[in-house]
Structure formats: C-alpha cells, structure tokens
Design an enzyme around this catalytic site. Structure first.
Site, PDB file in Angstrom:
ATOM      1  N   SER A   1       0.733  -1.394   0.605  1.00 27.60           N
ATOM      2  CA  SER A   1       0.488  -0.186   0.399  1.00 27.60           C
ATOM      3  C   SER A   1       0.592   1.620  -0.281  1.00 27.60           C
ATOM      4  O   SER A   1       1.655   1.536  -0.616  1.00 27.60           O
ATOM      5  CB  SER A   1      -1.066   0.335   1.081  1.00 27.60           C
ATOM      6  OG  SER A   1      -1.935   0.783   1.313  1.00 27.60           O
TER       7      SER A   1
ATOM      8  N   ALA B   1     -10.155   8.320   7.731  1.00 28.03           N
ATOM      9  CA  ALA B   1     -10.539  10.150   7.910  1.00 28.03           C
ATOM     10  C   ALA B   1      -9.135   9.828   6.346  1.00 28.03           C
ATOM     11  O   ALA B   1      -8.760  10.508   5.873  1.00 28.03           O
ATOM     12  CB  ALA B   1      -9.881  10.899   8.735  1.00 28.03           C
TER      13      ALA B   1
HETATM   14  P1  NG1 Z   1      -2.315   1.467  11.863  1.00 27.37           P
HETATM   15  O1  NG1 Z   1      -0.969   1.916  11.597  1.00 27.37           O
HETATM   16  O2  NG1 Z   1      -2.672   1.083  12.476  1.00 27.37           O
HETATM   17  O3  NG1 Z   1      -2.925   3.764  12.559  1.00 27.37           O
HETATM   18  C1  NG1 Z   1      -2.772   2.393   9.250  1.00 27.37           C
HETATM   19  C2  NG1 Z   1      -4.287   3.519   9.175  1.00 27.37           C
HETATM   20  C3  NG1 Z   1      -5.297   3.398   9.152  1.00 27.37           C
HETATM   21  C4  NG1 Z   1      -5.476   1.800   7.929  1.00 27.37           C
HETATM   22  C5  NG1 Z   1      -4.452   0.315   8.425  1.00 27.37           C
HETATM   23  C6  NG1 Z   1      -4.175   0.085   7.258  1.00 27.37           C
HETATM   24  C7  NG1 Z   1      -4.335   5.519  10.230  1.00 27.37           C
HETATM   25  C8  NG1 Z   1      -3.816   6.375  11.500  1.00 27.37           C
HETATM   26  N1  NG1 Z   1      -3.957   4.558  10.375  1.00 27.37           N
HETATM   27  O4  NG1 Z   1      -3.159   1.456  10.092  1.00 27.37           O
HETATM   28  O5  NG1 Z   1      -6.737   3.343   9.411  1.00 27.37           O
HETATM   29  O6  NG1 Z   1      -5.835   1.899   6.652  1.00 27.37           O
HETATM   30  O7  NG1 Z   1      -2.857   1.792   8.235  1.00 27.37           O
HETATM   31  O8  NG1 Z   1      -3.725   0.685   5.919  1.00 27.37           O
HETATM   32  O9  NG1 Z   1      -4.464   6.718   8.626  1.00 27.37           O
HETATM   33 ZN    ZN Z   2      -4.113   1.101  -0.016  1.00 20.12          ZN
END
Ligand code: NG1
Ligand code: ZN
Length: 543
Positions: free
Chosen positions: A63, A370
């Site tokens: 990603s 968000a």
């Molecule tokens: P983590 O690293 O658990 O905060 C992040 C994003 C999630 C989600 C995941 C998966 C933020 C604050 N956190 O997770 O919303 O998208 O990655 O890709 O954006």
């Molecule tokens: Zn992604």
C-alpha cells in the site's frame, strides 16, 4: 501433498527465528523478509478455498509504505477480509520454523476439518513494487504445492482483486471477473450518472490525479477510453520517473497536509491523490491565495451520504442510512453528520474490517477512514428496493429520476472494499450532478485543525485502549494525563493507540487552532514517551 510442500518450501525457506504478525493490513515489512511468507500464504489461501469451497484472493502489496517494503493480504469469498481465526492461522503458519511447517499445516487442516480432495481456486494480484513479481510467484508456488488452481491477474489495484473474487463467487452477478469487466461496469454507471448533469462544462469535467507512482496510475490510463471524455484526467506521478509513494500519494498528502510533489495545481482546480495500491483517495485544491485545502475521507463520507439521503427522500424510499467512522474522524464532521444531517454515526476501531462490519448493519452504510479509505455498502434488501423502484413505470418523474440515480450509484461503487478509482468516479459524478465546485463541497463544514504524530516506545503493546480506541486503559496514568492536557485547549480532543502497521504509538490531537492542535499533540507525545517507555530522544515541539 506432503512431499510437494516439503520440496517447494525448501525453495522458499524461512529465516530461522524471524517472527511476523498478520496485522490489520496483513503481513507488511521489508520485502527481503517476505519470500517464505508469500509461499505460505499461497498454502493458506488454498486451504481457505477448500474450506469455503470458493475462490480466495491473495494481494501482494504494501500500500502506502515505501517501495522497499511489501506485504500480503488474503481476500475472502465475498471480497472481504479473512476472519480473525484465519488471521491467527496465518500468523502460526508464517512463524513455523522450516522443519515444523508440515505439522503447522496439518494442525489447521485438522482444526478446520478440511477435505483435502476438495478443489481449490486462488486469484493472485500484485502492485508495481520491484519485489512484487518474485513474491507473487512465491504465492503461486504455494498454491500449486497443495494442488490448487490459481489465476494470476498480474498488475491490479487491491480493490480490483477484491472485485474479481466477488464476481467469481457470485457467478458474475456482481460483474464480469476481468479488468475490462470492471471498467465497463463502473464507467457505464458513471456515464449514466453524469447524463443528469447536462450543463456541466468541459472545465468542470477536468480532474488532476496524483497516481502515487503506483498501480493506480497504470489503471487510470487503462480506464480512460471507457470514460468517453465524460471525465478529463490529467495524470501526474504516473510511475515513469518518480519513486512509489515518495513525497506523493494519499497518505503523504493527508499526514503532511500539503500537496504532493510532481503535480501541477491551478487555483480552484480539483485534485486527488491515490495511495500505492489505489484503495485510498483524498481530494484537495489551492485557493486563489495559494492556500492548500484538504478534503479527506470525512469530507468524502459527508458528500456521499448527503447525496444518498437527498435521493432517498426524492425517491420516497424509507431506507436507514448510517456513516461509520473511526476515532480519527474530524470532530467537525461527526457534529455535522449528527446535528445537521441527522444521520446515524458509528465509531469503530481503526482498520477497514471493523468499519466494513459495522456498515453491514444498515440498509445503507457509508464508511470512511479519515485517511480516505472507504466505500458504501447496500444491504440486499436495499438493493432490491432500489431496483424495483427503478423498474416501476407507475411513479412520477422525480421519483423515477432519483431511483435511476440510486441504481447507477450502486453500480459505480465497489462494495467489496475502499476503491480510489470507484470513489473518484462517484465523487466526480456527485459534484457534476449537484453542479458543485470543490470549494462549495469544502464549505459544507470546517475541519477542526488537527495533528497526527508518532512516538517510538520499546513495546507498543503496553498501550491498551477501549471505547473504539478513544481512551487508553493502560499504562496507568496515561489517560488521566491526556484528559488534563486536553483541558488546556478549546474544542480539544486527543487519543493515542498502538499502530497496527508500524512499530510506533500514534498520537492524534485536534483543537480550535492549528497552534493548539500542534501543542496538544506534542504534550500528549511527551506523556506517551514518559509513561509508555519511549525510546530515542524526547519528542521535540513542532514550533
Ligand atoms: P495503523 O498503522 O494501525 O494506524 C494505518 C491506518 C489505518 C489503516 C491501516 C491499514 C491511520 C491513522 N491508520 O493503520 O487507518 O488504513 O493503516 O492500511 O491512518
Ligand atoms: Zn492502500
């Protein structure tokens, strides 16, 4: 199969002692550590397919992470994430030492009473990372070691792979399980929708897209001819020069709250950024003073739910609509949705599967993080009601128009998972139909200034949270410290949680002014550092 698995796994050996966890986004780490993981996820997907008697997906991507990283995620039969039990199996299988692999496999087969003579079918996709080709081959090797059938979709976005899996398992009721089929379904719906925006000028049809130098850029190019000039895309960061996710992409724009490098922004023009596997999107523009404005997942959820609510009223359809958010949703968006729009708002833990699950409980569930990951789910009953109304010849023109718009809205949406391309088409259609500029969309409510920071601690598991991650229950004293810091600022809110994808604790703060949000985020970071075992130097103030 024992001998085949033994032989093949020898070609994808696990480094002794390496331990990895299947987290909120599957396995994700430096690509060099992932070959054995990929092979084993091929094995696991084959077992999952035998168990569910359905096609399972495996997506190779990390990603928005840097190009050097990679990752893998399993996709369940209806295009959703695998269940927690199978996430546990994934972790067990990934961490079994080389000589214990067969036993670990046997354990899962026994626990799940899997009939090994059942056929298996696995769809595999990959992003544009340089490591993705060999890693997806390792997945395919895993599938064949257990005698499963596989289909290699090659370069696809994460949501495209989810879509293929869903199409396959619904006997193509959801659509045709090809990339062409995907473009056809979405673009046809988009073109039908924009027919309702008759006075849309060429200027308004223009959109600048930041492809994050990733798979989304390739796929936008591929799709363009299907759009029949109803949308004019200027594509930047298409991967021809820049590095994946580097200084660009949805995550960069959201977290840095600034435009990506490598794009040309004209004042007032709509721009959007995808992330590295095109399952997230954020919009933004620069005003005439050059000031940057971000329209994130919360603004997108508000636009979509407003549009749907208006259509339901016009169509005279009594369907319950809800918006699902996480603790990261801007407080202004929650207030606007609850107080002005009067829609149900739910807050869940971070991670798509939690939002997806909560959204399934309503006739229409709009869910967005968000950061721009989100989609809309329609219950079967809701889809049928919309369908029947659209086919009803005895209703008046206004109801008919609304019903047809709802029907095409259902078709433009990828309900399996958040999808930057599908979300983009929906947003573009809504703005065109409503004759709305990005400034007008932005003005629906004003975001509270906010700041997100990271703190490194020796073990982030010391932080435990409750109330959809909005309160910390451990370590002792941390929540009390946050509560008293928040009291120093107006309209303030702050929370902390361990990241599920990075070895950090995330701090979020919002307040009446940017200075306050920044100061509060820093104060809370210090509290985390002191109370939760911070490592490295103390967090420094932002200003
Ligand atoms: P983590 O690293 O658990 O905060 C992040 C994003 C999630 C989600 C995941 C998966 C933020 C604050 N956190 O997770 O919303 O998208 O990655 O890709 O954006
Ligand atoms: Zn992604």
């Amino acid at each position: 199969y024992d001998s085949e698995v033994s032989k093949q796994s020898g070609l994808h050996p696990k480094p002794a002692g390496l331990v990895l966890q299947y987290g909120t986004a599957g396995f994700r780490t430096n690509a060099k550590q992932l070959d054995h993981i990929m092979f084993r996820m091929g094995l696991l997907a084959t077992l999952r397919s035998k168990k569910t008697k359905a096609t399972i997906g495996v997506m190779v991507t990390a990603s928005h992470n840097p190009e050097e990283d990679n990752g893998v995620k399993l996709v369940d039969p209806m295009g959703e994430m695998v269940t927690p039990t199978w996430e546990g199996y994934a972790t067990q299988l990934a961490n079994a030492e080389q000589e214990d692999l067969l036993a670990a496999l046997q354990d899962i087969i026994k626990k799940e009473a899997i009939n090994m003579s059942q056929e298996a079918n696995v769809f595999v996709g990959k992003d544009t990372r340089s490591s993705s080709a060999s890693l997806s081959q390792a997945v395919l090797d895993g599938v064949s070691a257990l005698g499963g059938h596989s289909k290699d979709y090659g370069l696809v976005t994460t949501p495209q792979l989810h879509y293929m899996v869903c199409c396959q398992n619904t006997q193509c009721k959801y659509g045709e399980a090809t990339v062409e089929g995907y473009y056809k379904k979405l673009c046809q719906a988009f073109i039908q929708l924009t027919k309702n925006a008759s006075n849309c000028t060429d200027d308004q049809k223009h959109l600048t897209v930041d492809g994050a130098n990733g798979i989304g850029a390739l796929k936008v190019r591929e799709m363009e001819s299907h759009l029949k000039r109803e949308l004019h895309i200027s594509l930047f960061n298409d991967g021809s020069k820049g590095k994946l996710n580097h200084q660009c992409g949805a995550d960069f724009v959201k977290v840095q709250q600034k435009p990506p490098t490598g794009i040309k922004m004209n004042p007032g023009e709509r721009c959007c950024s995808f992330d590295g596997d095109a399952d997230r999107i954020v919009y933004y523009y620069a005003d005439s003073e050059g000031q940057f404005h971000l329209l994130d997942g919360d603004k997108i959820a508000t636009l979509i739910s407003t549009f749907l609510k208006e259509l339901l009223t016009q169509a005279g359809l009594d369907l319950e609509i809800a918006v699902v958010q996480t603790a990261y949703a801007n407080g202004s968006s929650t207030n606007y949705l609850e107080d002005t729009m009067k829609v149900i708002v739910r807050c869940t833990k971070t991670g798509v599967k939690h939002l997806h699950h909560a959204a399934q409980e309503f006739d229409i569930g709009v869910y967005f993080e968000a950061n721009g990951h989100g989609t809309v789910l329609f219950s079967k009953a809701a889809e049928e009601k919309i369908q029947r109304l659209a086919e009803n010849s005895s209703i008046n023109d206004e109801r008919k128009r609304a019903a047809l718009l709802l029907q095409n809205t259902v078709n433009v949406i990828n309900q399996t998972v958040g999808d930057a391309i599908s979300d983009m088409l929906l947003i573009e259609a809504i703005l065109a139909i409503k004759g709305m500029t990005i400034q007008q969309w932005d003005a629906i409510y004003s975001d509270l200034p906010n700041r997100q920071l990271k703190v490194k601690v020796s073990d982030r598991r010391v932080i435990d949270t409750t109330d959809a991650e909005r309160r910390a229950v451990s370590p002792a004293g941390l929540q009390e410290a946050i509560d008293s810091l928040v009291k120093n600022y107006r309209e303030a809110r702050s929370f902390v949680r361990p990241s599920g994808t990075e070895d950090v604790v995330r701090v979020y703060a919002e307040a009446e002014t940017q200075e306050s949000a920044d100061a509060l985020a820093h104060d809370v970071s210090l509290a985390v550092y002191r109370l939760a075992g911070g490592v490295g130097g103390e967090p420094k103030p932002l200003h």
